[in-house]
Motif scaffolding. Structure first.
Motif, PDB file in Angstrom:
ATOM      1  N   GLU A  62       0.828  -1.212   0.000  1.00  0.00           N
ATOM      2  CA  GLU A  62       0.000   0.000   0.000  1.00  0.00           C
ATOM      3  C   GLU A  62       0.862   1.263   0.000  1.00  0.00           C
ATOM      4  N   TYR A  63       2.014   1.216   0.663  1.00  0.00           N
ATOM      5  CA  TYR A  63       2.909   2.367   0.679  1.00  0.00           C
ATOM      6  C   TYR A  63       3.645   2.525  -0.646  1.00  0.00           C
ATOM      7  N   ALA A  64       4.039   1.424  -1.224  1.00  0.00           N
ATOM      8  CA  ALA A  64       4.704   1.485  -2.530  1.00  0.00           C
ATOM      9  C   ALA A  64       3.752   2.104  -3.555  1.00  0.00           C
ATOM     10  N   ARG A  65       2.500   1.683  -3.565  1.00  0.00           N
ATOM     11  CA  ARG A  65       1.503   2.213  -4.500  1.00  0.00           C
ATOM     12  C   ARG A  65       1.247   3.698  -4.223  1.00  0.00           C
ATOM     13  N   PHE A  66       1.133   4.074  -2.961  1.00  0.00           N
ATOM     14  CA  PHE A  66       0.935   5.477  -2.583  1.00  0.00           C
ATOM     15  C   PHE A  66       2.080   6.339  -3.118  1.00  0.00           C
ATOM     16  N   ARG A  67       3.300   5.899  -2.905  1.00  0.00           N
ATOM     17  CA  ARG A  67       4.473   6.649  -3.362  1.00  0.00           C
ATOM     18  C   ARG A  67       4.504   6.771  -4.880  1.00  0.00           C
ATOM     19  N   GLU A  68       4.131   5.715  -5.581  1.00  0.00           N
ATOM     20  CA  GLU A  68       4.095   5.751  -7.047  1.00  0.00           C
ATOM     21  C   GLU A  68       3.087   6.788  -7.535  1.00  0.00           C
ATOM     22  N   ARG A  69       1.928   6.821  -6.912  1.00  0.00           N
ATOM     23  CA  ARG A  69       0.880   7.755  -7.319  1.00  0.00           C
ATOM     24  C   ARG A  69       1.300   9.201  -7.074  1.00  0.00           C
ATOM     25  N   VAL A  70       1.926   9.455  -5.932  1.00  0.00           N
ATOM     26  CA  VAL A  70       2.380  10.819  -5.622  1.00  0.00           C
ATOM     27  C   VAL A  70       3.535  11.203  -6.548  1.00  0.00           C
ATOM     28  N   ALA A  71       4.464  10.286  -6.778  1.00  0.00           N
ATOM     29  CA  ALA A  71       5.622  10.573  -7.640  1.00  0.00           C
ATOM     30  C   ALA A  71       5.198  10.854  -9.084  1.00  0.00           C
ATOM     31  N   ALA A  72       4.094  10.266  -9.526  1.00  0.00           N
ATOM     32  CA  ALA A  72       3.628  10.462 -10.897  1.00  0.00           C
ATOM     33  C   ALA A  72       2.990  11.841 -11.103  1.00  0.00           C
ATOM     34  N   ALA A  73       2.703  12.530 -10.018  1.00  0.00           N
ATOM     35  CA  ALA A  73       2.053  13.845 -10.110  1.00  0.00           C
ATOM     36  C   ALA A  73       3.085  14.954 -10.294  1.00  0.00           C
ATOM     37  N   ASP A  74       2.653  16.030 -10.952  1.00  0.00           N
ATOM     38  CA  ASP A  74       3.489  17.222 -11.079  1.00  0.00           C
ATOM     39  C   ASP A  74       3.477  18.031  -9.792  1.00  0.00           C
ATOM     40  N   GLY A  75       2.420  17.883  -9.025  1.00  0.00           N
ATOM     41  CA  GLY A  75       2.282  18.612  -7.768  1.00  0.00           C
ATOM     42  C   GLY A  75       1.355  17.868  -6.837  1.00  0.00           C
ATOM     43  N   CYS A  76       1.368  18.268  -5.587  1.00  0.00           N
ATOM     44  CA  CYS A  76       0.592  17.570  -4.573  1.00  0.00           C
ATOM     45  C   CYS A  76       0.055  18.590  -3.573  1.00  0.00           C
ATOM     46  N   CYS A  77      -1.185  18.409  -3.160  1.00  0.00           N
ATOM     47  CA  CYS A  77      -1.707  19.229  -2.068  1.00  0.00           C
ATOM     48  C   CYS A  77      -2.468  18.317  -1.125  1.00  0.00           C
ATOM     49  N   SER A  78      -2.695  18.815   0.058  1.00  0.00           N
ATOM     50  CA  SER A  78      -3.301  18.017   1.102  1.00  0.00           C
ATOM     51  C   SER A  78      -4.601  18.663   1.550  1.00  0.00           C
ATOM     52  N   ALA A  79      -5.674  17.902   1.538  1.00  0.00           N
ATOM     53  CA  ALA A  79      -6.959  18.352   2.062  1.00  0.00           C
ATOM     54  C   ALA A  79      -7.275  17.467   3.251  1.00  0.00           C
ATOM     55  N   ARG A  80      -6.698  17.836   4.360  1.00  0.00           N
ATOM     56  CA  ARG A  80      -6.894  17.039   5.570  1.00  0.00           C
ATOM     57  C   ARG A  80      -6.805  17.956   6.763  1.00  0.00           C
ATOM     58  N   ARG A  81      -7.319  17.496   7.851  1.00  0.00           N
ATOM     59  CA  ARG A  81      -7.264  18.246   9.098  1.00  0.00           C
ATOM     60  C   ARG A  81      -5.844  18.188   9.633  1.00  0.00           C
ATOM     61  N   ASN A  82      -5.326  19.321  10.042  1.00  0.00           N
ATOM     62  CA  ASN A  82      -3.957  19.378  10.541  1.00  0.00           C
ATOM     63  C   ASN A  82      -3.957  19.209  12.049  1.00  0.00           C
ATOM     64  N   ILE A  83      -3.795  17.970  12.486  1.00  0.00           N
ATOM     65  CA  ILE A  83      -3.801  17.690  13.912  1.00  0.00           C
ATOM     66  C   ILE A  83      -2.421  17.901  14.508  1.00  0.00           C
ATOM     67  N   ILE A  84      -1.400  17.581  13.752  1.00  0.00           N
ATOM     68  CA  ILE A  84      -0.038  17.808  14.214  1.00  0.00           C
ATOM     69  C   ILE A  84       0.500  19.068  13.558  1.00  0.00           C
ATOM     70  N   ALA A  85       1.565  19.596  14.072  1.00  0.00           N
ATOM     71  CA  ALA A  85       2.083  20.884  13.594  1.00  0.00           C
ATOM     72  C   ALA A  85       2.814  20.781  12.276  1.00  0.00           C
ATOM     73  N   ALA A  86       3.254  19.594  11.882  1.00  0.00           N
ATOM     74  CA  ALA A  86       4.045  19.464  10.660  1.00  0.00           C
ATOM     75  C   ALA A  86       3.679  18.193   9.922  1.00  0.00           C
ATOM     76  N   CYS A  87       3.926  18.209   8.633  1.00  0.00           N
ATOM     77  CA  CYS A  87       3.711  17.025   7.791  1.00  0.00           C
ATOM     78  C   CYS A  87       5.069  16.625   7.238  1.00  0.00           C
ATOM     79  N   PRO A  88       5.579  15.440   7.581  1.00  0.00           N
ATOM     80  CA  PRO A  88       6.907  15.057   7.108  1.00  0.00           C
ATOM     81  C   PRO A  88       6.975  14.960   5.586  1.00  0.00           C
ATOM     82  N   ALA A  89       8.138  15.240   5.073  1.00  0.00           N
ATOM     83  CA  ALA A  89       8.333  15.253   3.629  1.00  0.00           C
ATOM     84  C   ALA A  89       8.489  13.855   3.042  1.00  0.00           C
ATOM     85  N   SER A  90       8.761  12.861   3.836  1.00  0.00           N
ATOM     86  CA  SER A  90       8.923  11.517   3.269  1.00  0.00           C
ATOM     87  C   SER A  90       7.986  10.529   3.880  1.00  0.00           C
TER      88      SER A  90
END
Length: 90
Positions: A62-90
């Protein structure tokens, strides 16, 4: 001759479990409003297992597939509730 606008592939991460999620509605609206410029893919992240760095060398499928989908994009944005102060880059 008219210039053909450049289309961009955008991954939108949605993490809500709710059927009527405002975040998911926002993601769908972005895709709808910019459909002439963007190829959107909404990626549901709620089902991903918690990240375990010990599995980094051989991550779950599931993580390999997730990474492939994100890597195939030109850009990425997040529509989620920010419960923690930061979102890790990897």
């Amino acid at each position: 001759m008219a210039d053909t606008p450049t289309r961009h592939k955008i991954a939108i991460l949605v993490g809500s479990l709710r059927k009527g999620s405002i975040n998911r509605k926002i993601a769908r609206s972005i895709c709808s409003l910019a459909s002439d410029k963007l190829d959107c893919e909404i990626i549901e992240i709620w089902a991903l297992a918690p990240f375990n760095q010990d599995e980094e060398a051989a991550p779950p499928a599931e993580y390999a597939r997730f990474r492939e989908r994100v890597a195939a994009a030109d850009g990425c944005c997040s529509a989620r509730r920010n419960i923690i102060a930061a979102c890790p880059a990897s």
